[in-house]
Scaffold this active site. Structure first.
Site, PDB file in Angstrom:
ATOM      1  N   GLU A 305      -5.135  81.148  -0.827  1.00  0.00           N
ATOM      2  CA  GLU A 305      -4.104  80.376   0.267  1.00  0.00           C
ATOM      3  C   GLU A 305      -2.973  79.584   0.038  1.00  0.00           C
ATOM      4  OE1 GLU A 305      -6.783  76.322  -1.464  1.00  0.00           O
ATOM      5  OE2 GLU A 305      -8.093  77.232   0.244  1.00  0.00           O
ATOM      6  N   ASP A 378     -16.275  76.027  -1.782  1.00  0.00           N
ATOM      7  CA  ASP A 378     -15.835  75.394  -2.625  1.00  0.00           C
ATOM      8  C   ASP A 378     -15.590  73.698  -3.139  1.00  0.00           C
ATOM      9  OD1 ASP A 378     -12.928  74.034  -3.135  1.00  0.00           O
ATOM     10  OD2 ASP A 378     -11.740  74.024  -1.211  1.00  0.00           O
ATOM     11  N   GLU A 406     -12.644  65.824  -3.892  1.00  0.00           N
ATOM     12  CA  GLU A 406     -12.336  66.011  -2.245  1.00  0.00           C
ATOM     13  C   GLU A 406     -13.518  65.842  -1.431  1.00  0.00           C
ATOM     14  OE1 GLU A 406     -10.480  70.242  -3.106  1.00  0.00           O
ATOM     15  OE2 GLU A 406      -9.817  70.533  -1.038  1.00  0.00           O
TER      16      GLU A 406
END
Ligand code: GCV
Length: 726
Positions: A305, A378, A406
């Site tokens: 990322e 993820d 998240e």
């Protein structure tokens, strides 16, 4: 009026009123509230906890004694005396306590960090002994003893030895140096950089809380790291945190930016094989250990990322990790090298970490631990376990889970994550042989922290349970989620079974409800872009293919799901043959993972006998119904909880209920636009047309405020509706 109340009665009344008033529930004390125990149990416990015997000046033993006094004073209503007598509690190691040394306790079972709690006769007195081989073991034993009181389960005769099953149990903070927290939903960072090195007492309470569940390490900054943390000015502040945490057995680690030699070192390269780069890191490690003698080491996110890494110089992850490991080794430090990698070029994101790391098995130095997320994508509401577990036998591996939610509703409602982590920890890797759960293949466990500056630490009261559960599972990954939930409920809210039972049942139903209402049957990554709040299954136009929800669902007119069998990406082949065979086989794959591994027609016949389409809609509805039921149940518990706290949780559950309907309706509306199938009888149609849901747009949400952009929280709702009003 006052004068007519006998003084004795007033004193008794005040005794009970004062602690209650002082303990108005604002969540700050977490599960360490130490509320008064009800009589007659209080009297019985008090006889066995009359005094504390601890003479050493060693900081950890002193911290243990202080905690014991605090706990006993709170729960028993009187401060314990000092010195040996009937009912004394003696704390220490054979080295620190003459009394414990003379008992010759068999402390082998306690290992380096564990403890033994024993009832014993000591110099003619009936006593309780909290003994260990190390000071931190005594501290953990003290918290374990207090837990027995808090949960009203102190046996008459104590004879317990316990030790952690995983050596490194750490929280990873995704805190930025500007005070924001990536994916943080509980205020700002705990570390107030402008105030440090002055230590806010809150940091001591943070360390206590961690020690109470055996967490022994903290990475203090985001793996999307800022190299400035490695400058002398910041390191001095980090050292002050380390000093504050040391008595509680919590070691400090730092996320290191791989390109630091260029960014703050003035070098032209960060090539791990360059001699000047190696010398820079060596000097940096020496400098750090000069300030923090027990510094834990570095966490590194590399070539992931946008983070820099060794691949920029044609080197491997092992080259990068080993370079850092070499400079830390003389100081006994470690490198936690993250395996969270994927790139746009390749196809199945779920395969990429394995493809990159498995060939490096055996190439990492012994003080490198490869840190692998619980699942291959993820931190989704449900993923199968990561195929790297058990498949790197020559490498030390850590599991990484996420406490901060998240992808699981963020600040809303109740979602207890222990079952999710247990599911991963107990998954059978069949490597090297069947019967080898993930928990037996790991050397460390890391949890992405959900703590911040919110008064109650986690923003949402019930997210404290995820912090507690993480620590308890890290200590013993085979422990049951329901036992952990019950412990937490008792310690936090009280022991009334009319309250504990429903709370535990709410908690235990909550994770599956989240899966059902967001991504049932193995669907994954259907969240809105960037901030991951709310549904976005229609998103298909992001330039990084694997950020698109449509990439994961592969839904079209005929069917839905990602074919990861040999006719598709063949990700199943990354698992041990027995595991991969089952995942590949429609008869064997669990419903829970069906659409993760298979693309099937909407009409596919499920184990339930229903078509996939009908099953999918039933699951969404089941999720919504559970969230609703939990909301109703909480409303009935009003009289057991302080009013402000009850109201805060109720509001959060209202929000979760609205969100679960939003997820359900938006998802069904979208799937329907592809399948063309009617909503089955007995289930309601989405309340709005698909375009209504697609128009909902959050510019940015808490936890995703890009630092320094000045972007404010904003939301563009469709005409007249939630969720902006949430
Ligand atoms: C720290 C996901 C999150 C990122 C996070 C990343 C990681 O992609 O969305 O915020 O970055 O995981 O684990 O490194």
């Amino acid at each position: 009026m006052l004068s007519t109340i006998p003084l004795r009665l007033l004193a008794v009344a005040l005794f009970w009123v004062i602690p209650t008033a002082a303990a108005a529930e604002d969540g700050y004390d977490l599960w360490l509230r130490y509320q008064p125990i009800e009589t007659p149990l209080r009297l019985s416990y008090a006889q066995r906890a009359t005094a504390v015997v601890q003479d050493s000046r060693r900081p950890t033993l002193q911290a243990a004694a202080v905690e014991l006094r605090r706990g006993l004073s709170g729960m028993l209503g009187t401060a314990p005396a000092i010195g040996l007598r009937d009912g004394s509690i003696i704390l220490g190691t054979p080295g620190s306590s003459r009394l414990i040394a003379t008992l010759h306790l068999p402390l082998k079972a306690a290992g380096a960090e564990g403890y033994c709690l024993k009832s014993a006769r000591v110099e003619g007195h009936a006593a309780t002994v909290i003994a260990a081989n190390s000071d931190v073991g005594v501290l953990y034993g003290t918290f374990a003893y207090l837990r027995l009181l808090q949960t009203r389960s102190l046996p008459r005769q104590l004879d317990i030895c316990d030790a952690p099953k995983i050596a490194i149990r750490m929280l990873d903070h995704w805190d930025n140096l500007d005070g924001t927290i990536e994916r943080g939903y509980a205020g700002a960072s705990l570390w107030n950089w402008s105030q440090l090195p002055a230590i806010n007492p809150r940091l001591i309470d943070y360390a206590r809380a961690n020690a109470s569940v055996g967490i022994n390490g903290v990475v203090i900054n985001n793996p999307n790291a800022n190299a400035q943390i490695l400058t002398q000015a910041y390191l001095r502040k980090v050292a002050s945190i380390a000093d504050a945490f040391r008595p509680y057995g919590v070691r400090v680690y730092v996320s290191a930016r791989f390109s630091a030699p260029r960014e703050i070192g003035g070098l032209a390269t960060a090539d791990p094989l360059d001699q000047a780069v190696r010398a820079w890191w060596r000097a940096k490690a020496d400098e750090i250990y000069g300030l923090i003698p027990d510094f834990g080491g570095f966490l590194v996110k590399a070539n992931s990322e946008g983070q820099p890494g060794p691949q920029a110089y044609g080197r491997t992850h092992a080259d990068g990790a080993n370079m850092l490991a070499e400079v830390l080794a003389p100081h006994r430090g470690i490198v936690l090298w993250r395996a969270f990698v994927y790139s746009a070029a390749k196809e199945d994101r779920a395969k990429q970490a394995y493809d990159e790391f498995r060939p490096l098995d055996g190439k990492f130095l012994s003080n490198v631990i490869v840190q692998v997320k619980n699942g291959p994508i993820d931190f989704q509401p449900r993923e199968p376990f990561h195929p790297l577990f058990g498949r790197m036998p020559l490498t030390k591996v850590a599991i990484e889970v996420q406490l901060t939610r998240e992808y699981l509703g963020q600040r809303s409602g109740i979602i207890f994550l222990a079952q999710m982590w247990s599911e991963a920890l107990s998954a059978d890797t069949c490597s090297p042989r069947c019967g080898t759960p993930v928990r037996d293949t790991i050397r460390a466990i890391a949890g992405v922290s959900n703590a911040g500056s919110s008064r109650n630490w986690t923003g949402n009261h019930f997210d404290q349970a995820n912090w507690y559960a993480f620590g308890r599972l890290a200590w013993n990954p085979a422990q049951s989620a329901s036992r952990i939930a019950e412990e937490w409920a008792r310690m936090t809210w009280g022991n009334n079974s009319r309250f504990v039972r429903p709370i535990v049942s709410i908690m235990l139903s909550s994770r599956q409800a989240a899966v059902d209402s967001m991504t049932p049957l193995g669907l994954t990554h259907q969240m809105a872009t960037d901030h991951h709040y709310g549904p976005g299954p229609w998103v298909c136009d992001l330039k990084e293919t694997s950020w698109n929800p449509c990439y994961y669902s592969r839904a079209d007119r005929q069917g839905i799901g990602f074919d990861r069998t040999s006719t598709g990406s063949d990700a199943v082949a990354q698992y041990a043959p027995a595991v991969g065979r089952c995942f590949a086989d429609l008869k064997c794959v669990p419903d829970a993972n069906l659409l993760w591994f298979h693309h099937v027609p909407w009409t596919y016949r499920m184990h339930s006998g229903r078509s996939l389409w009908n099953e999918l809609i039933s699951r969404y509805d089941r999720g919504v119904a559970t969230v609703e039921a939990n909301r109703r149940e909480w409303a009935l518990l009003r009289r057991f909880v302080d009013a402000p706290c009850h109201a805060a949780v109720a509001a959060s559950l209202d929000r979760q209920a609205t969100e679960s309907k939003w997820w359900r309706d938006a998802s069904i509306a979208y799937w329907q636009s592809l399948s063309g199938l009617p909503v089955p009888k007995g289930h309601s149609a989405p309340r709005h047309p698909l375009s209504w849901y697609q128009a909902i747009h959050f510019d940015t949400v808490p936890g995703y405020l890009a630092p320094g952009t000045g972007r404010q929280l904003s939301c563009v709702p469709p005409q007249g509706g939630p969720p902006c009003a949430l």
